[in-house]
Design a protein around this motif. Structure first.
Motif, PDB file in Angstrom:
ATOM      1  N   LEU A 163      11.038  12.037  -1.148  1.00 37.49           N
ATOM      2  CA  LEU A 163      11.662  11.800   0.159  1.00 37.49           C
ATOM      3  C   LEU A 163      10.596  11.663   1.249  1.00 37.49           C
ATOM      4  CD1 LEU A 163      14.095  11.558   2.052  1.00 37.49           C
ATOM      5  CD2 LEU A 163      14.130  14.071   2.169  1.00 37.49           C
ATOM      6  N   CYS A 164       9.612  12.558   1.261  1.00 40.59           N
ATOM      7  CA  CYS A 164       8.540  12.492   2.270  1.00 40.59           C
ATOM      8  C   CYS A 164       7.748  11.193   2.142  1.00 40.59           C
ATOM      9  CB  CYS A 164       7.606  13.683   2.132  1.00 40.59           C
ATOM     10  SG  CYS A 164       8.364  15.231   2.639  1.00 40.59           S
ATOM     11  N   LEU A 165       7.480  10.789   0.919  1.00 38.79           N
ATOM     12  CA  LEU A 165       6.776   9.519   0.706  1.00 38.79           C
ATOM     13  C   LEU A 165       7.593   8.350   1.259  1.00 38.79           C
ATOM     14  CD1 LEU A 165       5.447  10.115  -2.915  1.00 38.79           C
ATOM     15  CD2 LEU A 165       4.068   9.991  -0.832  1.00 38.79           C
ATOM     16  N   VAL A 205      -3.871   2.684  -4.788  1.00 36.31           N
ATOM     17  CA  VAL A 205      -5.014   2.329  -5.645  1.00 36.31           C
ATOM     18  C   VAL A 205      -5.575   3.590  -6.296  1.00 36.31           C
ATOM     19  CG1 VAL A 205      -7.371   1.427  -5.665  1.00 36.31           C
ATOM     20  CG2 VAL A 205      -5.600   0.214  -4.389  1.00 36.31           C
ATOM     21  N   ALA A 206      -5.768   4.629  -5.496  1.00 34.80           N
ATOM     22  CA  ALA A 206      -6.315   5.884  -6.028  1.00 34.80           C
ATOM     23  C   ALA A 206      -5.403   6.474  -7.106  1.00 34.80           C
ATOM     24  CB  ALA A 206      -6.527   6.886  -4.898  1.00 34.80           C
ATOM     25  N   THR A 222      -2.224   0.207   5.232  1.00 29.34           N
ATOM     26  CA  THR A 222      -3.481   0.078   4.496  1.00 29.34           C
ATOM     27  C   THR A 222      -3.857   1.425   3.872  1.00 29.34           C
ATOM     28  OG1 THR A 222      -4.200  -1.695   5.977  1.00 29.34           O
ATOM     29  CG2 THR A 222      -5.903  -0.622   4.661  1.00 29.34           C
ATOM     30  N   ALA A 223      -3.658   2.496   4.624  1.00 29.78           N
ATOM     31  CA  ALA A 223      -3.921   3.836   4.091  1.00 29.78           C
ATOM     32  C   ALA A 223      -2.985   4.132   2.913  1.00 29.78           C
ATOM     33  CB  ALA A 223      -3.752   4.880   5.185  1.00 29.78           C
ATOM     34  N   TRP A 224      -1.726   3.774   3.076  1.00 32.78           N
ATOM     35  CA  TRP A 224      -0.732   3.957   2.004  1.00 32.78           C
ATOM     36  C   TRP A 224      -1.190   3.223   0.743  1.00 32.78           C
ATOM     37  CZ3 TRP A 224       3.896   6.444   1.156  1.00 32.78           C
ATOM     38  CH2 TRP A 224       4.668   5.983   0.092  1.00 32.78           C
ATOM     39  N   LEU A 229      -2.956  -5.086  -7.212  1.00 35.41           N
ATOM     40  CA  LEU A 229      -1.759  -5.467  -6.452  1.00 35.41           C
ATOM     41  C   LEU A 229      -1.736  -4.826  -5.061  1.00 35.41           C
ATOM     42  CD1 LEU A 229       0.610  -7.344  -6.796  1.00 35.41           C
ATOM     43  CD2 LEU A 229       1.940  -5.432  -7.663  1.00 35.41           C
ATOM     44  N   PRO A 230      -2.004  -3.526  -4.915  1.00 31.34           N
ATOM     45  CA  PRO A 230      -2.039  -2.967  -3.559  1.00 31.34           C
ATOM     46  C   PRO A 230      -3.138  -3.586  -2.691  1.00 31.34           C
ATOM     47  CG  PRO A 230      -1.927  -1.207  -5.186  1.00 31.34           C
ATOM     48  CD  PRO A 230      -2.139  -2.482  -5.935  1.00 31.34           C
TER      49      PRO A 230
END
Length: 133
Positions: free
Chosen positions: A55-57, A89-90, A82-84, A104-105
């Motif tokens: 939910l928070c995401l 990626v991480a 961009t941070a998301w 893809l991200p």
């Protein structure tokens, strides 16, 4: 928005279409998380996130996407998205997912900024495609 450069209609519409596609896709992703669809929860847990974080995401993605969709806040929205995407990626790297899942991200991030760059002379001056040497 006042500009000191005339932006062609084709360039303007291309930027709006790209931004619209990003907004649509990301709102759909946020909705899946906010409403905790079975797919969203299953994927999040599979990637190592707690079920309680879904939910928070979703809220974070929704707010970031909303900011990106509003012209006056599009830059801050792009920074947050961009941070998301960096987190995506991480996450895929930690899970040793296939390279496509990591690329893809990155591609989405490029499209996010390209959409704004196409119609914002200030971004074009900051990041020119051609060096003025």
């Amino acid at each position: 928005m006042t500009t000191d450069h005339k932006i062609s209609k084709a360039r303007l519409w291309t930027s709006y279409v790209l931004q619209g596609l990003i907004v649509l896709l990301f709102f759909m992703g946020a909705a899946g998380n906010i409403f905790q669809s079975e797919d969203a929860v299953t994927e999040a847990v599979k990637l190592g996130y707690a079920e309680s974080s879904v939910l928070c995401l979703g809220i974070a993605l929704f707010v970031s996407t909303l900011l990106y969709a509003i012209p006056r806040t599009a830059i801050i929205g792009a920074v947050l998205l961009t941070a998301w995407l960096g987190g995506a990626v991480a996450t895929h790297m930690i899970n040793q997912d296939p390279m496509f899942n990591m690329l893809l991200p990155v591609i989405f991030g490029i499209v996010i900024w390209l959409a704004l760059w196409l119609r914002m002379p200030s971004l074009q001056r900051m990041f020119p495609l051609v060096s003025k040497n």
